[in-house]
Enzyme design. Structure first.
Site, PDB file in Angstrom:
ATOM      1  CB  CYS A 164      47.847  75.883 -37.486  1.00 32.03           C
ATOM      2  SG  CYS A 164      48.276  74.362 -36.655  1.00 32.03           S
ATOM      3  NE  ARG A 193      51.091  66.735 -39.891  1.00 34.67           N
ATOM      4  CZ  ARG A 193      50.855  66.932 -38.616  1.00 34.67           C
ATOM      5  NH1 ARG A 193      51.508  66.239 -37.715  1.00 34.67           N
ATOM      6  NH2 ARG A 193      49.965  67.828 -38.242  1.00 34.67           N
ATOM      7  CD  GLN A 211      45.926  67.236 -36.955  1.00 34.41           C
ATOM      8  OE1 GLN A 211      45.802  68.242 -37.651  1.00 34.41           O
ATOM      9  NE2 GLN A 211      46.962  67.053 -36.163  1.00 34.41           N
ATOM     10  CG  ASP A 213      43.546  71.162 -35.648  1.00 37.09           C
ATOM     11  OD1 ASP A 213      43.849  71.543 -34.503  1.00 37.09           O
ATOM     12  OD2 ASP A 213      44.318  71.185 -36.612  1.00 37.09           O
ATOM     13  CG  HIS A 215      43.897  76.713 -34.379  1.00 35.95           C
ATOM     14  ND1 HIS A 215      43.528  75.827 -35.358  1.00 35.95           N
ATOM     15  CD2 HIS A 215      45.182  76.424 -34.043  1.00 35.95           C
ATOM     16  CE1 HIS A 215      44.559  75.037 -35.617  1.00 35.95           C
ATOM     17  NE2 HIS A 215      45.573  75.367 -34.840  1.00 35.95           N
ATOM     18  CE  LYS A 299      56.163  69.909 -28.871  1.00 38.82           C
ATOM     19  NZ  LYS A 299      56.500  68.940 -29.925  1.00 38.82           N
ATOM     20  CG  HIS A 345      48.234  75.799 -31.993  1.00 40.35           C
ATOM     21  ND1 HIS A 345      48.254  75.761 -33.365  1.00 40.35           N
ATOM     22  CD2 HIS A 345      48.894  76.919 -31.632  1.00 40.35           C
ATOM     23  CE1 HIS A 345      48.926  76.825 -33.815  1.00 40.35           C
ATOM     24  NE2 HIS A 345      49.312  77.540 -32.787  1.00 40.35           N
TER      25      HIS A 345
HETATM   26 ZN   LIG Z   1      47.314  74.404 -34.652  1.00 35.14          ZN
END
Ligand SMILES: [Zn+2]
Length: 453
Positions: A164, A193, A211, A213, A215, A299, A345
């Site tokens: 992010c 992580r 990921q 991912d 945005h 979330k 997200h």
């Molecule tokens: Zn994010």
């Protein structure tokens, strides 16, 4: 948490007689020390499971057996999908060529889906100065996910725990006008992580993972429709993979514990409203959970259920009205004013590691043809037919299929058996007859056979 706390609520016995239990079985026994101390005498701990009917017990045991048979760690080894190496370290998987094919196919599919929806791809670094994490708030408050810093010329750098903040910096690298929005930035981003070794579990829980991912940066007016598009994307992905048992969890803040959450009533109200409107319109079933929100907003988790009844959190999504102010993510509006964007997200396919682990168990290794690492196995019935077998394979390769020839000196039956245990969708057997009329015999997973020119 994996810690189980047990306190005896009554001294028992809990039943006057075990005869009152309609169905039970012992599952295993293990040595244990009295009160958990090795100084005390050793005892035997006996595990068992009890059910209201024999039928229910049988179903449960069948499900357990099926779960063991589908365990992604076992199939990952049998099908040469991934491996771990002591020298590389715990929780850091090696993707073998077969597993990499599945990973690449999923990634290619996601890229194409995102391209059609106007996403733009970006690439960001794996290590980053600590300043970014002070800006994002990971430091000093949420540092339990991070590994120890790396000192580079007197400055602290961290392995990135999420994509992010990097994506926000990409957005921020150039000024933006309302005419450009929404801007959708996508990356198959690798993150690291901290997980305790006791928590690691094959690909499901690893220390490094990649990921799916992205945005989305948009105006407040666009946010609901953009979030709805994200939800539909999830549903499309899952249905294409034959996953029909899924729902969403809307995780809200706990109003009795306001200290835990960012203090801005209006922001919470707006984020919840946009989230809920999109969820309602998506027509995907959802439940609400009080207290599960992030400290800066609600979330939405997508939960999918596996064939063996296990529940699996596939992805987390957020309408984020907090980060844009913190990062100064703005756009020039039509009236010339500078306004904050809304950040969404999303990661519908989660991470390669967790999602492939799920798919291995979901399909029990019998992947659909497009995901199968080897789609066609060509088997010559004798060595002198090898060159014809190679010719067949080359034609399959040129047609865009993943094919291989069994060059072993095993007997025909053994070769076919190997191909079946490797769960290869199509087995092509070539013999003299096939060479003579340039045909092949195809054996499907169902066991059905067919001759084809
Ligand atoms: Zn994010």
């Amino acid at each position: 948490t994996d810690k189980v706390c047990w306190s005896d609520l009554c001294r028992g016995p809990h039943l006057p007689s075990t005869r009152l239990i309609p169905a039970f079985t012992l599952t295993r026994s293990a040595a244990a020390y009295w009160r958990g101390s090795e100084k005390n005498p050793q005892l035997q701990r006996i595990y068992g499971t009890a059910w209201p009917t024999r039928e229910a017990l049988k179903d449960y045991l069948r499900m357990q057996e099926e779960a063991a048979r589908r365990d992604h760690r076992r199939l990952g080894e049998d099908l040469d999908l991934f491996a771990f190496s002591k020298e590389i370290g715990k929780g850091l998987p090696l993707w073998l060529p077969n597993g990499t094919i599945i990973r690449d196919e999923l990634e290619g599919w996601a890229r194409e889906t995102e391209r059609q929806l106007g996403y733009k791809r970006i690439v960001t670094p794996h290590i980053t100065r600590e300043d970014l994490y002070y800006l994002s708030g990971h430091l000093p408050y949420y540092n339990e996910d991070l590994y120890s810093p790396i000192d580079i010329e007197g400055e602290n750098y961290y392995l990135k725990p999420m994509n992010c903040p990097h994506h926000h910096m990409v957005y921020k690298a150039r000024p933006h006008s309302y005419r450009e929005l929404p801007i959708k930035l996508a990356e198959y981003g690798t993150v690291y992580r901290f997980e305790r070794s006791g928590q690691l579990h094959g690909l499901m829980r690893a220390r490094g993972f990649t990921q799916n991912d992205a945005h989305i940066y948009c105006t407040a007016e666009q946010a609901k429709d953009q979030f709805l598009e994200v939800m539909r994307m999830h549903a499309d992905y899952y249905r294409t993979l034959g996953i029909t048992d899924f729902y969403m969890i809307l995780a809200l803040r706990d109003p009795s514990n306001t200290a835990k959450y960012h203090d801005d009533e209006r922001m919470w109200a707006d984020a919840e409203r946009i989230t809920r409107e999109a969820m309602e319109e998506s027509e995907i079933p959802y439940v609400e959970e009080i207290g599960g929100a992030a400290h800066y907003g609600p979330k939405v988790d997508f939960m999918i259920r596996s064939v063996t009844g296990k529940e699996f959190a596939a992805s987390t999504n957020q309408v984020d009205l907090y980060t844009p102010d913190r990062f100064g993510l703005t756009y020039h509006d039509s009236d010339g004013s500078e306004k904050s964007v809304v950040v969404l997200h999303r990661a519908p396919l989660g991470s390669h590691e967790r999602f492939v682990a799920y798919l291995i168990e979901h399909f029990g290794g019998l992947f659909p043809v497009w995901l199968a690492p080897e789609q066609v196995r060509v088997i010559p019935i004798s060595d002198d037919l090898l060159s014809y077998a190679n010719e067949v394979r080359d034609r399959l390769l040129q047609a865009g299929l993943r094919a291989d020839v069994d060059v072993s000196d095993n007997r025909l039956n053994a070769k076919v058996r190997t191909a079946i245990t490797r769960k290869i969708p199509f087995v092509v057997v070539v013999g003299r007859q096939e060479v003579a009329d340039s045909s092949v015999s195809v054996r499907y997973r169902s066991g059905k056979e067919e001759r084809m020119p």
